[in-house]
Scaffold this motif. Structure first.
Motif, PDB file in Angstrom:
ATOM      1  N   GLY A   1       9.118  -4.862  -1.213  1.00 44.02           N
ATOM      2  CA  GLY A   1       7.881  -5.398  -0.659  1.00 44.02           C
ATOM      3  C   GLY A   1       7.343  -4.613   0.517  1.00 44.02           C
ATOM      4  N   ASP A   2       7.457  -3.299   0.499  1.00 44.48           N
ATOM      5  CA  ASP A   2       6.930  -2.417   1.543  1.00 44.48           C
ATOM      6  C   ASP A   2       7.595  -2.627   2.901  1.00 44.48           C
ATOM      7  OD1 ASP A   2       5.235  -1.079  -0.146  1.00 44.48           O
ATOM      8  OD2 ASP A   2       3.491  -2.311   0.325  1.00 44.48           O
ATOM      9  N   ASP A   3       8.737  -3.280   2.955  1.00 44.17           N
ATOM     10  CA  ASP A   3       9.439  -3.507   4.227  1.00 44.17           C
ATOM     11  C   ASP A   3      10.291  -2.311   4.635  1.00 44.17           C
ATOM     12  OD1 ASP A   3       8.352  -5.992   4.505  1.00 44.17           O
ATOM     13  OD2 ASP A   3      10.030  -7.026   3.544  1.00 44.17           O
ATOM     14  N   VAL A   4      10.237  -1.220   3.862  1.00 46.39           N
ATOM     15  CA  VAL A   4      11.035  -0.039   4.166  1.00 46.39           C
ATOM     16  C   VAL A   4      10.329   0.798   5.198  1.00 46.39           C
ATOM     17  CG1 VAL A   4      12.028   2.077   3.225  1.00 46.39           C
ATOM     18  CG2 VAL A   4      12.062  -0.026   1.892  1.00 46.39           C
TER      19      VAL A   4
ATOM     20  N   VAL B   1      10.673   7.816  -6.222  1.00 51.68           N
ATOM     21  CA  VAL B   1      11.781   6.864  -6.052  1.00 51.68           C
ATOM     22  C   VAL B   1      11.526   6.007  -4.816  1.00 51.68           C
ATOM     23  CG1 VAL B   1      14.240   6.668  -5.519  1.00 51.68           C
ATOM     24  CG2 VAL B   1      13.477   8.247  -7.291  1.00 51.68           C
ATOM     25  N   LEU B   2      11.098   6.626  -3.731  1.00 48.21           N
ATOM     26  CA  LEU B   2      10.796   5.885  -2.511  1.00 48.21           C
ATOM     27  C   LEU B   2       9.715   4.837  -2.775  1.00 48.21           C
ATOM     28  CD1 LEU B   2      11.223   5.468   0.523  1.00 48.21           C
ATOM     29  CD2 LEU B   2       9.492   7.238   0.909  1.00 48.21           C
ATOM     30  N   GLY B   3       8.706   5.211  -3.539  1.00 47.58           N
ATOM     31  CA  GLY B   3       7.656   4.255  -3.879  1.00 47.58           C
ATOM     32  C   GLY B   3       8.191   3.077  -4.677  1.00 47.58           C
ATOM     33  N   LYS B   4       9.103   3.358  -5.589  1.00 44.84           N
ATOM     34  CA  LYS B   4       9.696   2.272  -6.385  1.00 44.84           C
ATOM     35  C   LYS B   4      10.544   1.357  -5.511  1.00 44.84           C
ATOM     36  CE  LYS B   4       9.725   4.832 -10.710  1.00 44.84           C
ATOM     37  NZ  LYS B   4      10.540   5.496 -11.749  1.00 44.84           N
ATOM     38  N   VAL B   5      11.287   1.949  -4.576  1.00 47.38           N
ATOM     39  CA  VAL B   5      12.104   1.145  -3.669  1.00 47.38           C
ATOM     40  C   VAL B   5      11.206   0.277  -2.785  1.00 47.38           C
ATOM     41  CG1 VAL B   5      13.675   1.269  -1.684  1.00 47.38           C
ATOM     42  CG2 VAL B   5      14.071   2.724  -3.675  1.00 47.38           C
ATOM     43  N   LYS B   6      10.154   0.867  -2.258  1.00 48.58           N
ATOM     44  CA  LYS B   6       9.212   0.083  -1.440  1.00 48.58           C
ATOM     45  C   LYS B   6       8.626  -1.065  -2.245  1.00 48.58           C
ATOM     46  CE  LYS B   6       7.648   3.434   1.982  1.00 48.58           C
ATOM     47  NZ  LYS B   6       6.484   4.209   2.487  1.00 48.58           N
ATOM     48  N   GLY B   7       8.323  -0.813  -3.504  1.00 46.85           N
ATOM     49  CA  GLY B   7       7.775  -1.864  -4.348  1.00 46.85           C
ATOM     50  C   GLY B   7       8.772  -2.988  -4.564  1.00 46.85           C
ATOM     51  N   ALA B   8      10.027  -2.626  -4.737  1.00 48.89           N
ATOM     52  CA  ALA B   8      11.063  -3.620  -4.969  1.00 48.89           C
ATOM     53  C   ALA B   8      11.349  -4.433  -3.704  1.00 48.89           C
ATOM     54  CB  ALA B   8      12.344  -2.951  -5.450  1.00 48.89           C
TER      55      ALA B   8
ATOM     56  N   MET C   1       0.819  -1.202   0.000  1.00 45.45           N
ATOM     57  CA  MET C   1       0.000   0.000   0.000  1.00 45.45           C
ATOM     58  C   MET C   1       0.858   1.260   0.000  1.00 45.45           C
ATOM     59  SD  MET C   1      -3.135   1.167   0.206  1.00 45.45           S
ATOM     60  CE  MET C   1      -4.091   2.502   0.819  1.00 45.45           C
ATOM     61  N   GLY C   2       1.949   1.256   0.757  1.00 46.65           N
ATOM     62  CA  GLY C   2       2.799   2.436   0.843  1.00 46.65           C
ATOM     63  C   GLY C   2       3.432   2.800  -0.485  1.00 46.65           C
ATOM     64  N   GLU C   3       3.705   1.787  -1.285  1.00 46.13           N
ATOM     65  CA  GLU C   3       4.320   2.029  -2.596  1.00 46.13           C
ATOM     66  C   GLU C   3       3.419   2.905  -3.462  1.00 46.13           C
ATOM     67  OE1 GLU C   3       5.305  -0.523  -6.650  1.00 46.13           O
ATOM     68  OE2 GLU C   3       4.593  -1.550  -4.876  1.00 46.13           O
ATOM     69  N   LEU C   4       2.178   2.539  -3.563  1.00 47.85           N
ATOM     70  CA  LEU C   4       1.238   3.276  -4.410  1.00 47.85           C
ATOM     71  C   LEU C   4       1.009   4.686  -3.869  1.00 47.85           C
ATOM     72  CD1 LEU C   4      -0.642   3.307  -6.830  1.00 47.85           C
ATOM     73  CD2 LEU C   4      -2.416   2.321  -5.382  1.00 47.85           C
ATOM     74  N   THR C   5       0.876   4.800  -2.556  1.00 43.86           N
ATOM     75  CA  THR C   5       0.659   6.113  -1.930  1.00 43.86           C
ATOM     76  C   THR C   5       1.825   7.046  -2.223  1.00 43.86           C
ATOM     77  OG1 THR C   5      -0.625   5.083  -0.165  1.00 43.86           O
ATOM     78  CG2 THR C   5       0.239   7.277   0.263  1.00 43.86           C
TER      79      THR C   5
ATOM     80  N   LYS D   1       3.991   6.889  -4.680  1.00 39.85           N
ATOM     81  CA  LYS D   1       4.036   7.224  -6.104  1.00 39.85           C
ATOM     82  C   LYS D   1       2.989   8.285  -6.456  1.00 39.85           C
ATOM     83  CE  LYS D   1       6.003   2.950  -7.933  1.00 39.85           C
ATOM     84  NZ  LYS D   1       5.765   1.779  -8.800  1.00 39.85           N
ATOM     85  N   ILE D   2       1.797   8.157  -5.887  1.00 40.31           N
ATOM     86  CA  ILE D   2       0.743   9.137  -6.162  1.00 40.31           C
ATOM     87  C   ILE D   2       1.120  10.497  -5.604  1.00 40.31           C
ATOM     88  CG2 ILE D   2      -1.637   9.790  -5.618  1.00 40.31           C
ATOM     89  CD1 ILE D   2      -2.315   6.765  -5.783  1.00 40.31           C
ATOM     90  N   LYS D   3       1.567  10.524  -4.349  1.00 35.35           N
ATOM     91  CA  LYS D   3       1.993  11.787  -3.746  1.00 35.35           C
ATOM     92  C   LYS D   3       3.133  12.407  -4.551  1.00 35.35           C
ATOM     93  CE  LYS D   3       0.781  10.883   1.079  1.00 35.35           C
ATOM     94  NZ  LYS D   3       1.336  10.692   2.437  1.00 35.35           N
TER      95      LYS D   3
END
Length: 67
Positions: free
Chosen positions: A64-67, A55-62, A1-5, A7-9
């Motif tokens: 698995g939101d463990d960031v 970039v943070l969203g992409k990292v979280k996606g890679a 969920m954090g990844e998408l949020t 990226k949108i922000k």
């Protein structure tokens, strides 16, 4: 969920930053004011913030939101 949020922000902040820079106008315009300079700088900062959020969203996606 954090990844998408993130990226949108990021997309929103980047778009608003670009819009602020466009409203400020051309730096070589003789009618440009100090407020226009401030608006352009604010827009550039907001655009950079948006890119960072993306970039943070992409990292979280890679990761698995463990960031």
């Amino acid at each position: 969920m954090g990844e998408l949020t993130d990226k949108i922000k990021g997309n929103v902040n980047e778009a608003i930053g670009k819009a602020k820079q466009a409203v400020a106008g051309d730096p070589s315009d003789p009618a440009r004011t100090h407020e226009d300079d401030k608006l352009e700088a604010e827009g550039a900062g907001q655009e950079l913030k948006g890119k960072g959020q993306q970039v943070l969203g992409k990292v979280k996606g890679a990761l698995g939101d463990d960031v």
